[in-house]
Design an enzyme around this catalytic site. Sequence first.
Site, PDB file in Angstrom:
ATOM      1  CG  HIS A   1      -1.921  -1.082   1.250  1.00 32.37           C
ATOM      2  ND1 HIS A   1      -1.600  -2.405   1.440  1.00 32.37           N
ATOM      3  CD2 HIS A   1      -3.267  -1.048   1.099  1.00 32.37           C
ATOM      4  CE1 HIS A   1      -2.714  -3.133   1.409  1.00 32.37           C
ATOM      5  NE2 HIS A   1      -3.732  -2.344   1.212  1.00 32.37           N
TER       6      HIS A   1
ATOM      7  CG  HIS B   1     -27.989 -12.004  27.641  1.00 33.21           C
ATOM      8  ND1 HIS B   1     -28.694 -11.352  26.655  1.00 33.21           N
ATOM      9  CD2 HIS B   1     -27.414 -11.023  28.399  1.00 33.21           C
ATOM     10  CE1 HIS B   1     -28.574 -10.044  26.822  1.00 33.21           C
ATOM     11  NE2 HIS B   1     -27.797  -9.819  27.869  1.00 33.21           N
TER      12      HIS B   1
ATOM     13  CG  HIS C   1      -6.169   2.424   0.477  1.00 28.78           C
ATOM     14  ND1 HIS C   1      -6.115   2.818   1.797  1.00 28.78           N
ATOM     15  CD2 HIS C   1      -6.405   1.085   0.509  1.00 28.78           C
ATOM     16  CE1 HIS C   1      -6.307   1.774   2.573  1.00 28.78           C
ATOM     17  NE2 HIS C   1      -6.498   0.710   1.827  1.00 28.78           N
TER      18      HIS C   1
ATOM     19  CD  GLU D   1     -19.210  -5.203  25.378  1.00 30.36           C
ATOM     20  OE1 GLU D   1     -19.165  -4.428  24.390  1.00 30.36           O
ATOM     21  OE2 GLU D   1     -20.188  -5.265  26.142  1.00 30.36           O
TER      22      GLU D   1
END
Lengths: 663, 663
Positions: free
Chosen positions: B34, B474, B265, B412
């Site tokens: 790159h 959960h 890029h 998290e």
Amino acid sequence: MTATSQLTAEDLRQMGHAIRFLAMDAIVRAADGHPGTPLGGADIVTGLVSQQMKFDPKVPNWPDRDRFVHSAGHGSMLLYAMLHLAGYDKIDLEQVKSFRVLGSHTAGHPEFDIEAGIETTTGPLGQGITNAVGMAIAEQILNAEFGDDIVDHHTYAYTGDGCLMEGIAAEAIAIAGHLKLGKLVYLWDDNRMTDDGPTDQAVTEDQCVRFENNGWHVQSVDGHDALAVAAAIEAAKADPRPSMIACRTFIGFGIPRIQNDRAAHGGKIFVEDTDAARANLNWPHPAFEIPQAIYDNWHLAGQRGAAERQAWEARLAALPEAKRAEFNRRIAGDLPEGWEVAIHSVKQRMADGEARAGIRASGEVLAGMADAIPELISGAPDLEAATQHKRQLAPFTADDRSGRYIHYGVREFAMGAIMNGMTTHGGVVSVGTTFLVFSDYMRHTLRMAALMGIPGVFVFSHDSIGIGKNGPTHQPVEYLASLRAYPNMVTLRPADGTEMAEAWEIALSRKNGPTNIICSRQPLPPVRTGYEVENRAALGAYVLSDASGPRKATLLATGSEVAIALDAQKALEDEGIATAVVSMPSWELFEQQDKAYRDSVVGRGTVRVGIEAAVRFGWDRYIGEDGAFIGMTGFGASGAETDLFKHFGITADAVVAAVKERL
Amino acid sequence: MTATSQLTAEDLRQMGHAIRFLAMDAIVRAADGHPGTPLGGADIVTGLVSQQMKFDPKVPNWPDRDRFVHSAGHGSMLLYAMLHLAGYDKIDLEQVKSFRVLGSHTAGHPEFDIEAGIETTTGPLGQGITNAVGMAIAEQILNAEFGDDIVDHHTYAYTGDGCLMEGIAAEAIAIAGHLKLGKLVYLWDDNRMTDDGPTDQAVTEDQCVRFENNGWHVQSVDGHDALAVAAAIEAAKADPRPSMIACRTFIGFGIPRIQNDRAAHGGKIFVEDTDAARANLNWPHPAFEIPQAIYDNWHLAGQRGAAERQAWEARLAALPEAKRAEFNRRIAGDLPEGWEVAIHSVKQRMADGEARAGIRASGEVLAGMADAIPELISGAPDLEAATQHKRQLAPFTADDRSGRYIHYGVREFAMGAIMNGMTTHGGVVSVGTTFLVFSDYMRHTLRMAALMGIPGVFVFSHDSIGIGKNGPTHQPVEYLASLRAYPNMVTLRPADGTEMAEAWEIALSRKNGPTNIICSRQPLPPVRTGYEVENRAALGAYVLSDASGPRKATLLATGSEVAIALDAQKALEDEGIATAVVSMPSWELFEQQDKAYRDSVVGRGTVRVGIEAAVRFGWDRYIGEDGAFIGMTGFGASGAETDLFKHFGITADAVVAAVKERL
């Protein structure tokens, strides 16, 4: 939308209390649940639903209803109490009393069920508000095509501090602001308290500035004043930007012991608490008993909605037949006539003998299907060039809602949740693509799609060490296993263009769960020659090339390694070892076949070798404990693709040696 | 830190060009890479390294060096060129020429290697800047204990737009601002271009306002003016807040064809491009040839650093012996003497016959180890109460750096990356805990820890349907499989308090990879009675309770299901069926045992039943293709825990029936 102006502030106060007491009584009865949110947010929801929301609880799947996402899913009794009071039959009083009981519709966290008024499954924080972005996008896409008469609704998301702290929230807020989703409204329950305590323990950011900086319209109101909330929503609707309304509340409002305390978030409450709340809020009614006058006031919104729904149906009926049929088809989630012709046309092209990169083949399928399926919406998180799934599609932008390609920015997690929101909204077929290694960033959205049982085409490219020089950060080795472990998900790793067309046919046909299509970056030589009508990938695994005689060895492979298996087969057959090659594009579909078929395919009793440029984990099911596996035992490395396959010993020679060693 | 004032603007311009041409020549030679970032960011890095950064390339592991994180890992040649020019021996010219060649230190994306000056592995966006937050936290923790004379360094992170768009960036920025990490400096390469094109295609947010709103000090400079960058860094150091410096640059600077274009890029460049750049930038030197004068100027920073390092060593030598030894121990990553005594003291307590929830047992181990291991740092993403791992630890806050518990907020992903950053910094032992379902949110940080081969104790609680009423959102079912699929990671699911103590002993001993400790929410009855010195969990799996005679059946289980296996064993033995129970806390450790041991434990030739409240995926390796599995086949449900185990058929009765059916 006209507000229900006959209701007084006191009426609304009582309506909010009805939510509170149903919620706290249900939580005490369940001996489990999160009281803080339903008690604190009751007035916000009362203001929204009674004064502003467009819905008909008797026709909960009315396509042009406003969407309401309860993103703070742990406070589920807020949603259930509201749905019950508003008149959704599926959430009757028995359901409220059965909160968190096995088999009830009132699960611990809300589970996607449009008939019950639950627009998406929530609980894992941040995803609900992002699903809402997807719903708002779907609305705009359909609005652009079918017009204001048919599609013109708002999407509301109720969010706590937890959702806003999650990284995905930043992605959602950025995308919604950038795309100017003016019909999206977030109601922020600004209670300044989380499970750990006051939010100032972990948050410094001014949320209002944050949203404004992302191009949102922002207001702040007293969240215990339902009329103020409703007025703010009215103003939000008038503003062309997405809106965030900061509603200042007190968590656990009404129960003196826990109000404005961290214990309210998820702490236990007891009958003494509900007694104290009854005294505190002057609520003389027994548990689960709501005075009829309050029910009547709650039902006004649905009655108003019923009238609007009827007017909408008249407008729909007045549409030209073809347009109406098209709208109904899309909402039903049926693919248009002719889509199979289109996919088989692509499949025929794929049989041209050319080697294509998996991701290119997938992009070609998408290109070939885009006209046949006008509701197909593609997108990627800033990997347009590498993933090749924009093709002829124009971008969906703030200025052009007819675009069908979403530049998500480098925001994988939001992409997944937005795709899920578009899907639960209905009317679109959502395709998203990124590198397989980045699927981790959006992983939990795949879980939510599987859990909800909703479709979605997730195209994951750059699937192995075959990417070469970008190195181990970009080389998946554990991902296939981790995706195959999901229930209710189909993961396909096509071996060539023909299997790619078949994978897409499977993915587009699925209605009850998401599909992952795993693509190589490197070219895949064709392993199937000639066009076949039959979708062999749909069997999950099949004998691609049978042994010349009684089978002594079976080589099982997926994706780019099927070609290696074929090379090894040739070498083994040349040495007189009758060898079959099995292509296994989808383990999940293979598991759905009967045992006799499965046993015959995997070749029990023969020497079995699994070949996949990934870890062995899971393969013992098909090759047995003593089977050989040619693949990865650790992470990859940066180097030329061909060097890497040799370096890691994933070669036809290694397969041949493994077979001979075991014979 | 005094700036290297003898260098002129022109000197610095040439030094930046040296980065550019090494980078572009290496990329052309590799035919891959790159170019945009090394060409665009060369002057930023030149300003930082030559004028401000404290380091000694001859002693790259000097503990008090400034840390530099190249978060935009795809632009790795920027880092390699700088390290080479600055004098890191491990990145010699041959390495630069071997960019992306298998076996080189100059991989496609930077791979953690302190000797080479690479402070963390980067590539997956957003994590590098978050690792940097962890490094800055570790610095503050050690600074609080050892003082400015010994620990007083800055942490710099180079970030592109991609990193800032990722959700984890929002979490990192929020935490760093909230904790007032004043020695953290982000250098934002503000080139307004990503892979898809101009950033305004996906970004509306004003980054400067964003950072300010999170309590950061913000400056904007010309990113092609190395002196301006250096001056801004000087100002950043003087400000007590973390700092973000927006450095306006042009991507691909120097190559006319790609400068300020999305092609810069990751697009290919060719010799014609480097020729054009040589003409454009007036750089007459051949490929890979850097004039000695430019090398000399680059080496000034390291020489300055060497003097500082020597002064630091003198200060360290002057410390009291015990303090110096303690510092050296921590930096070496060795645990203190006496830690084994402490863990065995906990293990003895765990043998008291009491049933403990897995997460409570884990918290008790942490509490018992906190004094013995003063560098142990705990934390959770807003689940302090539920995960029980704060215990006696004070919070680490903006005002108190002696705290050892981090309230991460509901973040998290950042927690995982911060833990990794603390670990690569050195001097701390990082423990993080959350619910197992939310491990998905931080999943890729686990991968990075495994890939880097760094330790870390990840405690994941609420591990199955055993959580009951919170429901399927959960309840993990696929997570054990998805964690076990990783290379270089150990996942332990202890069956009781004794195995929990053993799991911690294993986790704390590991130096070359992360460890997951999987905990139940519900109580685990003891399955081991009495204290044993031997760490049986370290075998991965072992016969917990042998058959009364020649073994007919083998029940293999983990965690909460080991107790079910023991119940089933009793019933089977009562019927005369000799049955053994195998506890399998860690599959990875079991795989490290020899085949004879493994075969004897799993009981090949006997009827085998796997028992785990999760999906079967992966179990065939231990129970065979024809083995029975008692577990989950889909997602869970909301209901009472005991109801759920019955509902899903995970009971001793089901195990007994499965054995008898197969006998």
